[in-house]
Design a protein around this motif. Structure first.
Motif, PDB file in Angstrom:
ATOM      1  N   VAL A  45       3.975   4.816   5.320  1.00 14.02           N
ATOM      2  CA  VAL A  45       4.276   6.237   5.192  1.00 14.02           C
ATOM      3  C   VAL A  45       3.564   6.775   3.962  1.00 14.02           C
ATOM      4  O   VAL A  45       3.198   6.035   3.064  1.00 14.02           O
ATOM      5  CB  VAL A  45       5.793   6.523   5.088  1.00 14.02           C
ATOM      6  CG1 VAL A  45       6.510   6.151   6.364  1.00 14.02           C
ATOM      7  CG2 VAL A  45       6.419   5.833   3.892  1.00 14.02           C
ATOM      8  N   THR A  46       3.395   8.089   3.953  1.00 12.67           N
ATOM      9  CA  THR A  46       2.793   8.769   2.808  1.00 12.67           C
ATOM     10  C   THR A  46       3.831   9.690   2.171  1.00 12.67           C
ATOM     11  O   THR A  46       4.847  10.029   2.790  1.00 12.67           O
ATOM     12  CB  THR A  46       1.595   9.622   3.233  1.00 12.67           C
ATOM     13  OG1 THR A  46       2.066  10.651   4.122  1.00 12.67           O
ATOM     14  CG2 THR A  46       0.515   8.778   3.917  1.00 12.67           C
ATOM     15  N   LYS A  47       3.547  10.105   0.962  1.00 16.93           N
ATOM     16  CA  LYS A  47       4.412  11.066   0.283  1.00 16.93           C
ATOM     17  C   LYS A  47       4.505  12.344   1.110  1.00 16.93           C
ATOM     18  O   LYS A  47       5.589  12.900   1.292  1.00 16.93           O
ATOM     19  CB  LYS A  47       3.856  11.357  -1.110  1.00 16.93           C
ATOM     20  CG  LYS A  47       4.636  12.391  -1.880  1.00 16.93           C
ATOM     21  CD  LYS A  47       4.000  12.620  -3.252  1.00 16.93           C
ATOM     22  CE  LYS A  47       4.727  13.706  -3.979  1.00 16.93           C
ATOM     23  NZ  LYS A  47       3.893  14.883  -4.226  1.00 16.93           N
ATOM     24  N   LYS A  48       3.372  12.789   1.629  1.00 14.72           N
ATOM     25  CA  LYS A  48       3.363  14.021   2.434  1.00 14.72           C
ATOM     26  C   LYS A  48       4.279  13.886   3.648  1.00 14.72           C
ATOM     27  O   LYS A  48       5.059  14.789   3.955  1.00 14.72           O
ATOM     28  CB  LYS A  48       1.942  14.341   2.890  1.00 14.72           C
ATOM     29  CG  LYS A  48       1.844  15.593   3.720  1.00 14.72           C
ATOM     30  CD  LYS A  48       0.422  15.873   4.170  1.00 14.72           C
ATOM     31  CE  LYS A  48       0.416  17.119   5.049  1.00 14.72           C
ATOM     32  NZ  LYS A  48      -0.877  17.357   5.647  1.00 14.72           N
ATOM     33  N   PHE A  49       4.201  12.758   4.358  1.00 19.03           N
ATOM     34  CA  PHE A  49       5.076  12.559   5.509  1.00 19.03           C
ATOM     35  C   PHE A  49       6.541  12.605   5.088  1.00 19.03           C
ATOM     36  O   PHE A  49       7.369  13.251   5.735  1.00 19.03           O
ATOM     37  CB  PHE A  49       4.790  11.234   6.223  1.00 19.03           C
ATOM     38  CG  PHE A  49       5.838  10.912   7.246  1.00 19.03           C
ATOM     39  CD1 PHE A  49       5.818  11.516   8.485  1.00 19.03           C
ATOM     40  CD2 PHE A  49       6.883  10.040   6.947  1.00 19.03           C
ATOM     41  CE1 PHE A  49       6.811  11.258   9.423  1.00 19.03           C
ATOM     42  CE2 PHE A  49       7.879   9.779   7.873  1.00 19.03           C
ATOM     43  CZ  PHE A  49       7.844  10.387   9.111  1.00 19.03           C
ATOM     44  N   LEU A  50       6.889  11.918   4.012  1.00 19.62           N
ATOM     45  CA  LEU A  50       8.282  11.891   3.552  1.00 19.62           C
ATOM     46  C   LEU A  50       8.758  13.284   3.168  1.00 19.62           C
ATOM     47  O   LEU A  50       9.900  13.652   3.449  1.00 19.62           O
ATOM     48  CB  LEU A  50       8.438  10.918   2.390  1.00 19.62           C
ATOM     49  CG  LEU A  50       8.226   9.444   2.745  1.00 19.62           C
ATOM     50  CD1 LEU A  50       8.178   8.593   1.483  1.00 19.62           C
ATOM     51  CD2 LEU A  50       9.307   8.951   3.696  1.00 19.62           C
ATOM     52  N   GLU A 105      12.902   6.661  12.995  1.00 22.27           N
ATOM     53  CA  GLU A 105      12.476   5.335  12.580  1.00 22.27           C
ATOM     54  C   GLU A 105      10.985   5.217  12.855  1.00 22.27           C
ATOM     55  O   GLU A 105      10.512   5.608  13.921  1.00 22.27           O
ATOM     56  CB  GLU A 105      13.234   4.248  13.340  1.00 22.27           C
ATOM     57  CG  GLU A 105      12.832   2.852  12.908  1.00 22.27           C
ATOM     58  CD  GLU A 105      13.712   1.767  13.514  1.00 22.27           C
ATOM     59  OE1 GLU A 105      13.169   0.699  13.803  1.00 22.27           O
ATOM     60  OE2 GLU A 105      14.914   1.993  13.698  1.00 22.27           O
ATOM     61  N   ARG A 106      10.277   4.703  11.887  1.00 19.42           N
ATOM     62  CA  ARG A 106       8.822   4.587  12.001  1.00 19.42           C
ATOM     63  C   ARG A 106       8.379   3.221  11.504  1.00 19.42           C
ATOM     64  O   ARG A 106       8.760   2.794  10.429  1.00 19.42           O
ATOM     65  CB  ARG A 106       8.167   5.670  11.160  1.00 19.42           C
ATOM     66  CG  ARG A 106       6.664   5.567  11.076  1.00 19.42           C
ATOM     67  CD  ARG A 106       6.120   6.640  10.166  1.00 19.42           C
ATOM     68  NE  ARG A 106       4.688   6.506  10.016  1.00 19.42           N
ATOM     69  CZ  ARG A 106       3.886   7.502   9.755  1.00 19.42           C
ATOM     70  NH1 ARG A 106       4.371   8.721   9.619  1.00 19.42           N
ATOM     71  NH2 ARG A 106       2.598   7.310   9.605  1.00 19.42           N
ATOM     72  N   LEU A 118       7.355  -4.791   9.866  1.00 16.55           N
ATOM     73  CA  LEU A 118       7.295  -4.290   8.501  1.00 16.55           C
ATOM     74  C   LEU A 118       5.947  -3.629   8.260  1.00 16.55           C
ATOM     75  O   LEU A 118       4.938  -4.111   8.771  1.00 16.55           O
ATOM     76  CB  LEU A 118       7.492  -5.437   7.503  1.00 16.55           C
ATOM     77  CG  LEU A 118       8.841  -6.132   7.571  1.00 16.55           C
ATOM     78  CD1 LEU A 118       8.867  -7.303   6.598  1.00 16.55           C
ATOM     79  CD2 LEU A 118       9.973  -5.175   7.298  1.00 16.55           C
ATOM     80  N   PRO A 119       5.941  -2.565   7.502  1.00 14.56           N
ATOM     81  CA  PRO A 119       7.088  -1.858   6.964  1.00 14.56           C
ATOM     82  C   PRO A 119       7.738  -0.959   8.018  1.00 14.56           C
ATOM     83  O   PRO A 119       7.085  -0.499   8.945  1.00 14.56           O
ATOM     84  CB  PRO A 119       6.494  -1.009   5.852  1.00 14.56           C
ATOM     85  CG  PRO A 119       5.083  -0.766   6.270  1.00 14.56           C
ATOM     86  CD  PRO A 119       4.669  -1.990   7.055  1.00 14.56           C
ATOM     87  N   GLN A 122       0.807  -1.217   0.000  1.00 13.28           N
ATOM     88  CA  GLN A 122       0.000   0.000   0.000  1.00 13.28           C
ATOM     89  C   GLN A 122       0.841   1.268   0.000  1.00 13.28           C
ATOM     90  O   GLN A 122       0.438   2.278  -0.573  1.00 13.28           O
ATOM     91  CB  GLN A 122      -0.949   0.003   1.198  1.00 13.28           C
ATOM     92  CG  GLN A 122      -2.027  -1.048   1.087  1.00 13.28           C
ATOM     93  CD  GLN A 122      -2.836  -1.195   2.366  1.00 13.28           C
ATOM     94  OE1 GLN A 122      -2.377  -0.875   3.459  1.00 13.28           O
ATOM     95  NE2 GLN A 122      -4.061  -1.684   2.225  1.00 13.28           N
ATOM     96  N   GLU A 123       2.004   1.247   0.631  1.00  9.72           N
ATOM     97  CA  GLU A 123       2.824   2.459   0.684  1.00  9.72           C
ATOM     98  C   GLU A 123       3.716   2.626  -0.547  1.00  9.72           C
ATOM     99  O   GLU A 123       4.249   3.708  -0.772  1.00  9.72           O
ATOM    100  CB  GLU A 123       3.666   2.508   1.956  1.00  9.72           C
ATOM    101  CG  GLU A 123       4.852   1.581   1.973  1.00  9.72           C
ATOM    102  CD  GLU A 123       5.713   1.724   3.209  1.00  9.72           C
ATOM    103  OE1 GLU A 123       5.407   2.524   4.110  1.00  9.72           O
ATOM    104  OE2 GLU A 123       6.729   1.015   3.269  1.00  9.72           O
TER     105      GLU A 123
END
Length: 109
Positions: free
Chosen positions: A89-94, A84-85, A69-70, A8-9
């Motif tokens: 994750v989303t594009k916005k978070f990155l 570390e998460r 994971l992930p 999904q990510e």
């Protein structure tokens, strides 16, 4: 071959990777030792466009073994893990996490 949140990510990470060539992005396939060809085929099927490293003892010695994971890790330019998460994750978070002046949230102890 991958967990559902990992799949999904992938589009979110792909979008970030394509728009931010100044940031190094790699994926680490934790199940590659069993069948690298199958992992490559699956990665192509789900549209995984960013570099993919196959985990082995050397990779885990350098990057560590994720708890779940992930897992997303963000490193500073010197190679130190600054965040570390576990989880998608989303594009916005990155984008936020790699912007100048971003401060990682306090860790939950």
């Amino acid at each position: 071959t991958w967990c559902v949140p990992c799949i999904q990510e992938t589009p979110e990470i792909n979008a970030f990777f394509k728009e931010h060539k100044d940031v190094a992005v790699i994926g680490v396939a934790m199940d590659a030792e069993d069948n690298p060809a199958k992992v490559k085929k699956f990665a192509a099927k789900v549209g995984h466009d960013y570099p993919l490293v196959f985990s082995n003892d050397d990779v885990e010695a350098q990057l560590g073994t994720p708890r779940a994971l992930p897992t997303t890790r963000i490193y500073d330019p010197k190679g130190k893990v600054i965040y570390e998460r576990v989880g998608r994750v989303t594009k916005k978070f990155l984008e936020e996490a790699t912007s100048a002046g971003w401060k990682p949230p306090p860790s939950k102890a």
